[in-house]
Write a protein that holds these residues in place. Sequence first.
Motif, PDB file in Angstrom:
ATOM      1  N   ALA A  62       0.149  -0.825   0.154  1.00  0.00           N
ATOM      2  CA  ALA A  62      -0.185   0.085   0.244  1.00  0.00           C
ATOM      3  C   ALA A  62       0.603   1.658   0.152  1.00  0.00           C
ATOM      4  CB  ALA A  62      -1.159   0.112   1.062  1.00  0.00           C
ATOM      5  N   VAL A  63       1.950   1.246   0.872  1.00  0.00           N
ATOM      6  CA  VAL A  63       3.062   2.612   1.125  1.00  0.00           C
ATOM      7  C   VAL A  63       3.588   2.784  -0.644  1.00  0.00           C
ATOM      8  CG1 VAL A  63       4.883   3.465   2.137  1.00  0.00           C
ATOM      9  CG2 VAL A  63       2.907   2.784   3.838  1.00  0.00           C
ATOM     10  N   LEU A  64       3.814   1.450  -0.862  1.00  0.00           N
ATOM     11  CA  LEU A  64       4.804   1.642  -2.334  1.00  0.00           C
ATOM     12  C   LEU A  64       4.050   2.463  -3.252  1.00  0.00           C
ATOM     13  CD1 LEU A  64       6.991  -1.645  -2.534  1.00  0.00           C
ATOM     14  CD2 LEU A  64       7.894   0.791  -1.632  1.00  0.00           C
ATOM     15  N   GLU A  65       2.564   1.609  -3.657  1.00  0.00           N
ATOM     16  CA  GLU A  65       1.515   2.233  -4.133  1.00  0.00           C
ATOM     17  C   GLU A  65       1.118   3.580  -4.752  1.00  0.00           C
ATOM     18  OE1 GLU A  65      -2.461   0.220  -6.257  1.00  0.00           O
ATOM     19  OE2 GLU A  65      -1.874  -0.533  -4.964  1.00  0.00           O
ATOM     20  N   LEU A  66       0.687   4.026  -2.940  1.00  0.00           N
ATOM     21  CA  LEU A  66       0.425   5.300  -2.477  1.00  0.00           C
ATOM     22  C   LEU A  66       2.102   6.290  -3.095  1.00  0.00           C
ATOM     23  CD1 LEU A  66      -1.218   7.186  -1.592  1.00  0.00           C
ATOM     24  CD2 LEU A  66      -0.705   7.067   0.533  1.00  0.00           C
ATOM     25  N   ALA A  67       3.084   6.075  -2.656  1.00  0.00           N
ATOM     26  CA  ALA A  67       4.017   6.119  -3.480  1.00  0.00           C
ATOM     27  C   ALA A  67       4.879   6.249  -4.385  1.00  0.00           C
ATOM     28  CB  ALA A  67       5.370   6.033  -2.685  1.00  0.00           C
ATOM     29  N   GLU A  68       4.443   5.810  -5.389  1.00  0.00           N
ATOM     30  CA  GLU A  68       4.822   5.605  -6.652  1.00  0.00           C
ATOM     31  C   GLU A  68       3.390   6.419  -7.531  1.00  0.00           C
ATOM     32  OE1 GLU A  68       5.510   5.425 -10.417  1.00  0.00           O
ATOM     33  OE2 GLU A  68       6.304   4.582  -8.337  1.00  0.00           O
ATOM     34  N   ALA A  69       1.971   6.492  -6.613  1.00  0.00           N
ATOM     35  CA  ALA A  69       0.535   7.357  -7.553  1.00  0.00           C
ATOM     36  C   ALA A  69       1.402   9.334  -7.413  1.00  0.00           C
ATOM     37  CB  ALA A  69      -0.459   7.052  -7.203  1.00  0.00           C
ATOM     38  N   VAL A  70       1.942   8.439  -6.422  1.00  0.00           N
ATOM     39  CA  VAL A  70       1.717  10.503  -5.430  1.00  0.00           C
ATOM     40  C   VAL A  70       3.224  10.873  -6.543  1.00  0.00           C
ATOM     41  CG1 VAL A  70       2.970  12.233  -3.428  1.00  0.00           C
ATOM     42  CG2 VAL A  70       0.992  10.068  -3.358  1.00  0.00           C
ATOM     43  N   ARG A  71       4.042  10.779  -6.613  1.00  0.00           N
ATOM     44  CA  ARG A  71       4.810  10.708  -7.434  1.00  0.00           C
ATOM     45  C   ARG A  71       4.460  10.918  -8.521  1.00  0.00           C
ATOM     46  NH1 ARG A  71       8.570   6.198  -6.136  1.00  0.00           N
ATOM     47  NH2 ARG A  71       9.359   6.496  -4.376  1.00  0.00           N
ATOM     48  N   ARG A  72       3.634  10.679  -9.427  1.00  0.00           N
ATOM     49  CA  ARG A  72       3.225  10.954 -10.586  1.00  0.00           C
ATOM     50  C   ARG A  72       2.532  11.765 -10.668  1.00  0.00           C
ATOM     51  NH1 ARG A  72       2.321   4.411 -12.922  1.00  0.00           N
ATOM     52  NH2 ARG A  72       4.361   4.266 -13.104  1.00  0.00           N
ATOM     53  N   VAL A  73       1.335  11.937 -10.496  1.00  0.00           N
ATOM     54  CA  VAL A  73       1.348  13.131  -9.976  1.00  0.00           C
ATOM     55  C   VAL A  73       1.585  14.977 -10.783  1.00  0.00           C
ATOM     56  CG1 VAL A  73      -0.678  14.729  -9.175  1.00  0.00           C
ATOM     57  CG2 VAL A  73      -1.127  12.371  -8.435  1.00  0.00           C
ATOM     58  N   PRO A  74       2.755  15.223  -9.906  1.00  0.00           N
ATOM     59  CA  PRO A  74       3.361  16.585 -11.146  1.00  0.00           C
ATOM     60  C   PRO A  74       4.061  16.066 -11.745  1.00  0.00           C
ATOM     61  CG  PRO A  74       3.944  15.545  -8.056  1.00  0.00           C
ATOM     62  CD  PRO A  74       2.927  14.805  -8.692  1.00  0.00           C
ATOM     63  N   MET A  75       4.793  14.946 -12.072  1.00  0.00           N
ATOM     64  CA  MET A  75       4.933  14.328 -13.511  1.00  0.00           C
ATOM     65  C   MET A  75       3.435  14.858 -14.324  1.00  0.00           C
ATOM     66  SD  MET A  75       8.077  11.612 -13.349  1.00  0.00           S
ATOM     67  CE  MET A  75       6.604  10.840 -12.959  1.00  0.00           C
ATOM     68  N   ALA A  76       2.792  14.118 -14.646  1.00  0.00           N
ATOM     69  CA  ALA A  76       1.527  14.687 -15.835  1.00  0.00           C
ATOM     70  C   ALA A  76       0.865  15.762 -15.338  1.00  0.00           C
ATOM     71  CB  ALA A  76       1.043  13.497 -15.307  1.00  0.00           C
ATOM     72  N   ARG A  77       1.179  16.400 -14.445  1.00  0.00           N
ATOM     73  CA  ARG A  77       0.634  17.718 -13.857  1.00  0.00           C
ATOM     74  C   ARG A  77       1.807  18.858 -14.735  1.00  0.00           C
ATOM     75  NH1 ARG A  77       0.681  22.795 -11.065  1.00  0.00           N
ATOM     76  NH2 ARG A  77       2.500  22.078 -10.009  1.00  0.00           N
ATOM     77  N   ARG A  78       2.997  18.270 -14.900  1.00  0.00           N
ATOM     78  CA  ARG A  78       3.673  19.577 -15.330  1.00  0.00           C
ATOM     79  C   ARG A  78       3.207  19.340 -17.209  1.00  0.00           C
ATOM     80  NH1 ARG A  78       8.772  17.280 -13.152  1.00  0.00           N
ATOM     81  NH2 ARG A  78       8.011  18.672 -11.749  1.00  0.00           N
ATOM     82  N   PHE A  79       3.639  18.260 -17.820  1.00  0.00           N
ATOM     83  CA  PHE A  79       3.978  18.187 -18.968  1.00  0.00           C
ATOM     84  C   PHE A  79       1.700  18.038 -19.405  1.00  0.00           C
ATOM     85  CE2 PHE A  79       5.417  13.724 -18.570  1.00  0.00           C
ATOM     86  CZ  PHE A  79       7.145  14.304 -18.899  1.00  0.00           C
ATOM     87  N   HIS A  80       1.410  18.095 -18.503  1.00  0.00           N
ATOM     88  CA  HIS A  80      -0.554  18.858 -19.117  1.00  0.00           C
ATOM     89  C   HIS A  80       0.528  20.775 -19.788  1.00  0.00           C
ATOM     90  CE1 HIS A  80      -4.184  21.013 -18.560  1.00  0.00           C
ATOM     91  NE2 HIS A  80      -4.346  20.189 -19.734  1.00  0.00           N
ATOM     92  N   ASN A  81       0.570  20.742 -18.400  1.00  0.00           N
ATOM     93  CA  ASN A  81       0.864  22.400 -18.144  1.00  0.00           C
ATOM     94  C   ASN A  81       1.930  23.045 -19.200  1.00  0.00           C
ATOM     95  OD1 ASN A  81      -1.499  22.535 -16.260  1.00  0.00           O
ATOM     96  ND2 ASN A  81       0.528  23.300 -14.519  1.00  0.00           N
ATOM     97  N   ASP A  82       3.307  22.572 -20.019  1.00  0.00           N
ATOM     98  CA  ASP A  82       3.952  22.813 -20.137  1.00  0.00           C
ATOM     99  C   ASP A  82       2.905  22.303 -21.902  1.00  0.00           C
ATOM    100  OD1 ASP A  82       6.165  23.238 -18.397  1.00  0.00           O
ATOM    101  OD2 ASP A  82       6.828  21.078 -19.169  1.00  0.00           O
ATOM    102  N   ALA A  83       2.444  21.613 -22.075  1.00  0.00           N
ATOM    103  CA  ALA A  83       1.872  21.965 -23.525  1.00  0.00           C
ATOM    104  C   ALA A  83       0.645  22.823 -23.089  1.00  0.00           C
ATOM    105  CB  ALA A  83       0.698  20.200 -23.894  1.00  0.00           C
ATOM    106  N   VAL A  84      -0.135  23.240 -22.207  1.00  0.00           N
ATOM    107  CA  VAL A  84      -0.866  24.858 -22.224  1.00  0.00           C
ATOM    108  C   VAL A  84       0.665  25.890 -22.344  1.00  0.00           C
ATOM    109  CG1 VAL A  84      -1.678  26.003 -20.737  1.00  0.00           C
ATOM    110  CG2 VAL A  84      -2.425  23.634 -20.782  1.00  0.00           C
TER     111      VAL A  84
END
Length: 180
Positions: A116-138
């Motif tokens: 559970a901790v590993l899965e949550l940590a992975e999910a929490v790490r991916r959000v800033p990257m996905a947001r950065r990719f989106h905002n760069d495209a915008v």
Amino acid sequence: MTATLIWILVVLVAVGLYLSWTAGRLDRLHARIDAARAALDAQLLRRASVAQELATSGVLDPAASIVLYEAAHAARQALEEQREVAESELSQALRAVFAEPQQVDGVREAPGGEEAVLELAEAVRRVPMARRFHNDAVRAARALRLHRKVRWFRLAGHAPFPMAFEMDDEPPPALIERAA
């Protein structure tokens, strides 16, 4: 006279090709924004789902479970207008629940807690990257849409002006440190 008409025709064709290329580029940027937004939505949903699952698993203390569950539920159910605020509140709840390394260690020691901790940590790490990719495209689409040629010739068509997704996406340091 004929040479002048030929040159005018050549210039008009060149301008037309340039405008067509610019419109195609803008269309590709809008498609990139759509794809990046879908990826961001998937990562936000994954983070909220994992947080909600962890909150209901019984490995957290009751107060932390309630805080985390309510924030994750609000993030999953938020309307588009309130989504940024709800996701920011989930980030704050995650930081509050996992403020201490001992809390992360306690979750890891419970049955199924390590995964559970590993899965949550992975999910929490991916959000800033996905947001950065989106905002760069915008940002790229906005820069192109602000050019005069795009406005004058209405090359953007009826596409809405792209908006960045602004939220607090800082991960809980204790969770990231302990999961690594």
